[in-house]
Write a protein that holds these residues in place. Sequence first.
Motif, mmCIF file in Angstrom:
data_model
loop_
_atom_site.group_PDB
_atom_site.id
_atom_site.type_symbol
_atom_site.label_atom_id
_atom_site.label_comp_id
_atom_site.label_asym_id
_atom_site.label_seq_id
_atom_site.Cartn_x
_atom_site.Cartn_y
_atom_site.Cartn_z
ATOM 1 N N ILE A 62 0.723 -1.040 -0.096
ATOM 2 C CA ILE A 62 -0.133 -0.031 -0.001
ATOM 3 C C ILE A 62 0.909 1.389 0.113
ATOM 4 O O ILE A 62 0.552 2.276 -0.705
ATOM 5 C CB ILE A 62 -0.974 -0.001 1.000
ATOM 6 N N GLN A 63 1.752 1.199 0.700
ATOM 7 C CA GLN A 63 2.830 2.350 0.908
ATOM 8 C C GLN A 63 3.464 2.587 -0.387
ATOM 9 O O GLN A 63 3.685 3.905 -0.708
ATOM 10 C CB GLN A 63 3.733 2.197 2.103
ATOM 11 N N LEU A 64 3.860 1.580 -0.987
ATOM 12 C CA LEU A 64 4.579 1.871 -2.477
ATOM 13 C C LEU A 64 3.699 2.483 -3.323
ATOM 14 O O LEU A 64 4.107 3.328 -4.193
ATOM 15 C CB LEU A 64 5.348 0.366 -2.805
ATOM 16 N N LYS A 65 2.485 1.814 -3.348
ATOM 17 C CA LYS A 65 1.649 2.484 -4.399
ATOM 18 C C LYS A 65 1.272 4.052 -3.953
ATOM 19 O O LYS A 65 1.268 4.934 -4.920
ATOM 20 C CB LYS A 65 0.130 1.693 -4.454
ATOM 21 N N SER A 66 1.061 4.287 -2.840
ATOM 22 C CA SER A 66 0.961 5.496 -2.302
ATOM 23 C C SER A 66 1.992 6.412 -2.610
ATOM 24 O O SER A 66 1.734 7.291 -3.223
ATOM 25 C CB SER A 66 0.437 5.705 -0.968
ATOM 26 N N ASP A 67 3.068 5.879 -2.467
ATOM 27 C CA ASP A 67 4.462 6.750 -2.709
ATOM 28 C C ASP A 67 4.512 7.204 -4.407
ATOM 29 O O ASP A 67 4.983 8.208 -4.524
ATOM 30 C CB ASP A 67 5.599 6.142 -2.131
ATOM 31 N N GLU A 68 3.941 6.166 -4.863
ATOM 32 C CA GLU A 68 4.248 6.367 -6.573
ATOM 33 C C GLU A 68 3.374 7.579 -6.985
ATOM 34 O O GLU A 68 3.656 8.256 -7.955
ATOM 35 C CB GLU A 68 4.117 5.013 -7.211
ATOM 36 N N ILE A 69 2.033 7.365 -6.292
ATOM 37 C CA ILE A 69 1.075 8.476 -6.733
ATOM 38 C C ILE A 69 1.659 9.755 -6.214
ATOM 39 O O ILE A 69 1.435 10.820 -6.882
ATOM 40 C CB ILE A 69 -0.171 8.273 -6.132
ATOM 41 N N VAL A 271 11.097 5.847 -3.407
ATOM 42 C CA VAL A 271 11.686 6.753 -2.459
ATOM 43 C C VAL A 271 11.592 8.131 -2.497
ATOM 44 O O VAL A 271 11.233 8.839 -1.762
ATOM 45 C CB VAL A 271 13.088 6.287 -2.443
ATOM 46 N N SER A 272 11.314 8.413 -4.046
ATOM 47 C CA SER A 272 11.081 9.769 -4.289
ATOM 48 C C SER A 272 9.813 10.366 -3.561
ATOM 49 O O SER A 272 9.411 11.391 -3.050
ATOM 50 C CB SER A 272 11.101 10.092 -5.857
ATOM 51 N N GLY A 273 8.853 9.461 -3.636
ATOM 52 C CA GLY A 273 7.283 9.519 -3.449
ATOM 53 C C GLY A 273 7.509 9.711 -1.599
ATOM 54 O O GLY A 273 6.714 10.641 -1.073
#
Length: 281
Positions: A62-69, A271-273
């Motif tokens: 979930i965190q990865l998808k959120s960070d990508e957004i 990581v940018s997200g």
Amino acid sequence: MEDKAILIIENAIKLFAKKGYSTTSVQEIANECDISKGAFYLHFKSKDALLLEVFNHYSRQIQLKSDEIQATDLDPRTKFVKQLTVTYQEIIKHRDFIIMQIREQAIPFNKDIEDFMQHMRFNSYLFYKRNLLAIYGKDIDQTIWEVTLLMQGMFKAYLDLIIIEGVELDVEQLCESILRRADYLVEGFNRTGDQPVINDDIMNRVIPEDYYYNQLYTIVETLREMKTDSNEDIEVTISVLLEEIQKEQPRLAVIKGMLSNLEEEDRFKGVSGQIRTFFQI
């Protein structure tokens, strides 16, 4: 995480959802993965440790998808709606597993599970706070924590209807509606001058100061690891970024410029997200 460990996690969650956590044995999980019981213990020291890693694994998804957004050029409102949407979608994917845990009440209560739950609560508080500040700016300065908690309450109430009661909703439309409810809350507070019950003093006692530093420490360590496997131009970008984000007063324009360079490669979008979320840029 190793592919074999992910295989164990994915098969375990299917068995837990079908049979329940307490009645699923390590041997059954090993059989489902076509590995020996000994091979299971090479990756997880116990079934409790596996369950904790199940929680960690899916929270990371979930965190990865959120960070990508967060790393996209979308406006703050659209980002927030999309982040809420993917959170609902990922949770709904594992509805059977969640229902089984609720029915069994079988989650082992130990320090690791307690720490995980606390981490998720703190992350949730900060996720809403940062997104709401990005959307409403100064209009929400005095009421940010109150609106944050009310928004979390709405999210959970709808989630209970979906997961527990089996109500089918258009998740994206639901998330757009939730944000409109936030509009009403912010407008109402500003129009009436009503004072919030929850303020900075209260939440500063709830969330330890070092929690913020731990988040930044994790980001720094991730960047350092990725730097060792990068070309010279990316190494320079990461070096500048590392120096800037650890300053007492980081320059947001510099951080944004360095992130723009990193985001040209897909592997840096996560990581940018995280950095954009942390600094709300």
